[in-house]
Design a protein around this motif. Structure first.
Motif, short mmCIF file in Angstrom:
data_model
loop_
_atom_site.label_atom_id
_atom_site.label_comp_id
_atom_site.label_asym_id
_atom_site.label_seq_id
_atom_site.Cartn_x
_atom_site.Cartn_y
_atom_site.Cartn_z
N ALA A 100 0.83 -1.23 0.00
CA ALA A 100 0.00 0.00 0.00
C ALA A 100 0.85 1.27 0.00
N THR A 101 0.32 2.25 -0.67
CA THR A 101 0.98 3.56 -0.69
C THR A 101 -0.09 4.64 -0.64
N GLY A 102 0.25 5.78 -0.05
CA GLY A 102 -0.65 6.94 -0.06
C GLY A 102 -0.21 7.89 -1.14
N PRO A 103 -0.65 9.14 -1.08
CA PRO A 103 -0.21 10.13 -2.06
C PRO A 103 1.32 10.29 -2.01
N GLN A 104 1.89 10.54 -3.17
CA GLN A 104 3.36 10.66 -3.27
C GLN A 104 3.72 12.02 -3.88
N PRO A 105 3.59 13.09 -3.10
CA PRO A 105 3.85 14.42 -3.68
C PRO A 105 5.32 14.62 -4.04
N ILE A 115 7.30 -4.03 -1.13
CA ILE A 115 7.35 -3.38 -2.44
C ILE A 115 8.08 -2.04 -2.31
N GLY A 116 9.22 -1.96 -2.97
CA GLY A 116 10.03 -0.73 -2.95
C GLY A 116 9.80 0.06 -4.21
N SER A 117 10.90 0.51 -4.81
CA SER A 117 10.81 1.25 -6.08
C SER A 117 12.21 1.42 -6.64
N GLU A 118 12.28 1.54 -7.96
CA GLU A 118 13.58 1.79 -8.58
C GLU A 118 14.15 3.15 -8.18
N VAL A 119 13.31 4.03 -7.63
CA VAL A 119 13.81 5.37 -7.26
C VAL A 119 14.94 5.31 -6.25
N VAL A 120 15.02 4.19 -5.50
CA VAL A 120 16.10 4.09 -4.51
C VAL A 120 17.46 4.06 -5.18
N GLU A 121 17.49 3.63 -6.44
CA GLU A 121 18.76 3.64 -7.18
C GLU A 121 18.90 4.91 -8.01
N LEU A 122 17.77 5.43 -8.47
CA LEU A 122 17.82 6.62 -9.33
C LEU A 122 18.03 7.89 -8.53
N GLY A 123 17.54 7.90 -7.28
CA GLY A 123 17.68 9.08 -6.43
C GLY A 123 17.05 10.32 -7.04
N ASN A 124 15.85 10.17 -7.56
CA ASN A 124 15.16 11.28 -8.26
C ASN A 124 15.17 12.57 -7.43
N SER A 125 15.43 13.69 -8.10
CA SER A 125 15.36 14.96 -7.37
C SER A 125 13.90 15.37 -7.21
N ASP A 126 13.66 16.31 -6.31
CA ASP A 126 12.31 16.79 -5.98
C ASP A 126 11.39 15.66 -5.52
N THR A 134 13.69 8.56 0.08
CA THR A 134 14.27 8.23 1.39
C THR A 134 13.48 7.13 2.07
N ALA A 135 12.16 7.26 2.04
CA ALA A 135 11.32 6.26 2.71
C ALA A 135 11.42 4.91 2.03
N ASP A 182 5.14 11.09 6.38
CA ASP A 182 3.98 10.57 5.65
C ASP A 182 4.37 9.33 4.85
N GLN A 183 5.55 9.38 4.23
CA GLN A 183 6.01 8.24 3.41
C GLN A 183 6.52 7.10 4.30
N LEU A 184 7.23 7.46 5.38
CA LEU A 184 7.78 6.43 6.28
C LEU A 184 6.67 5.63 6.96
N HIS A 185 5.51 6.27 7.12
CA HIS A 185 4.38 5.54 7.71
C HIS A 185 4.01 4.34 6.85
N PHE A 186 4.14 4.49 5.54
CA PHE A 186 3.80 3.38 4.64
C PHE A 186 4.94 2.39 4.47
N THR A 187 6.18 2.90 4.42
CA THR A 187 7.29 2.01 4.08
C THR A 187 7.92 1.33 5.29
N VAL A 188 7.75 1.93 6.48
CA VAL A 188 8.38 1.36 7.67
C VAL A 188 7.36 1.05 8.78
#
Ligand SMILES: NC(=O)c1ccc[n+]([C@@H]2O[C@H](COP(=O)([O-])OP(=O)(O)OC[C@H]3O[C@@H](n4cnc5c(N)ncnc54)[C@H](OP(=O)(O)O)[C@@H]3O)[C@@H](O)[C@H]2O)c1
Length: 249
Positions: free
Chosen positions: A90-95, A140-151, A157-158, A109-115
């Motif tokens: 599950a995930t909530g909004p991802q601003p 369920i993670g995401s490829e963003v952990v490797e991409l380190g997307n800005s903004d 981080t979460a 807000d994000q850590l509540h879902f991931t941790v």
């Protein structure tokens, strides 16, 4: 696998829905968890039942301790057996927020879902898994952990926390034959993304060795494999399902 029970958090739509459907196709009894979308969750249950599978819908905010306790209790009462497979999806909004805009609350807000939610759920499902000497936790993670997307540092981080958490849990639970793994999807269009075309996603697709967008089924097949007995010697791993966009952490 047909006697197992799986909880897929956030499975009223998106990737969770397809993960639940694929697990059900293998004869696994599935809990369709949702936050507010009762109609969609019941539709997923009906679709599974029409194909001969077993499923129930349970509303619960998985970031809330009491809701998590109720969710697991209702599942136990319904299926008369404990949860064997937990998919933290599950995930909530991802601003998307710049460093000037983002606040600690946005991170939380994000850590509540991931941790927080995975930890609350783990505590409710772990004892029967230990007794049975069998369990599967799939984060369920995401490829963003490797991409380190800005903004997007709140989400990146979460999601990154999932990597260390998965490894630590895998080390601690291995002696009980409980495996803990993470699946990292790439951009995989689901309902919330609206209409995504090869043209609108062109620049993303160009960067992928496989040169096409992934489908929710691609993620679900990996989750189903990790949930199976065939995956019994795999734990603490990060599985990228992203057409080769990243090569691993
Ligand atoms: N799709 C992608 O491109 C992509 C890429 C990388 C990683 N991911 C990851 O894959 C997972 C699924 O993403 P998705 O795109 O399929 O998301 P989604 O379509 O937005 O679905 C989110 C699900 O989570 C549920 N939910 C929201 N808040 C909840 C809460 N507090 N308690 C319980 N359930 C809650 C929603 O239920 P309601 O319907 O009731 O609101 C819904 O079923 C997430 O972990 C996401 O970070 C997705």
């Amino acid at each position: 696998m047909s006697k197992k029970v799986a909880l897929v958090t956030g499975s009223s739509k998106g990737l969770g829905k397809v993960i639940a459907q694929k697990l059900a196709e293998s004869g696994i009894k599935v809990i369709i968890n949702y936050s507010s979308n009762q109609e969609k969750a019941e539709e997923v249950v009906r679709d599974i039942q029409e194909l001969g599978g077993e499923a129930i819908a349970i509303q619960a905010d998985i970031t809330d301790k009491e809701d998590v306790k109720r969710l697991v209790a209702v599942s136990r009462q319904t299926f008369q057996q404990p949860i064997d497979i937990l998919v933290n999806n599950a995930t909530g909004p991802q601003p998307e927020l710049s460093l000037e805009e983002v606040t600690w609350e946005d991170y939380l807000d994000q850590l509540h879902f991931t941790v927080k939610a995975p930890l609350l759920l783990l505590k409710e499902v772990i004892e029967p898994m230990k007794e049975n000497q069998w369990g599967r936790i799939i984060n369920i993670g995401s490829e963003v952990v490797e991409l380190g997307n800005s903004d997007f540092s709140n989400y990146v981080t979460a999601k990154s926390a999932i990597i260390g958490m998965t490894r630590s849990w895998a080390n601690e639970l291995g002696k009980h034959d409980i495996t803990v793994n993470a699946v990292h999807p790439g951009f995989t269009p689901v309902e919330r993304h609206g209409e995504v075309t090869e043209t609108s996603a062109g620049s993303y697709i160009e960067g992928l060795p496989l040169n096409r967008l992934g489908k929710p089924e691609d993620i679900a097949y990996m989750v189903r494999f990790l949930a199976s007995d065939e995956a019994n010697f795999i734990t603490g791993q990060n599985m990228n399902v992203n057409g080769g966009n990243t090569f691993g952490v």
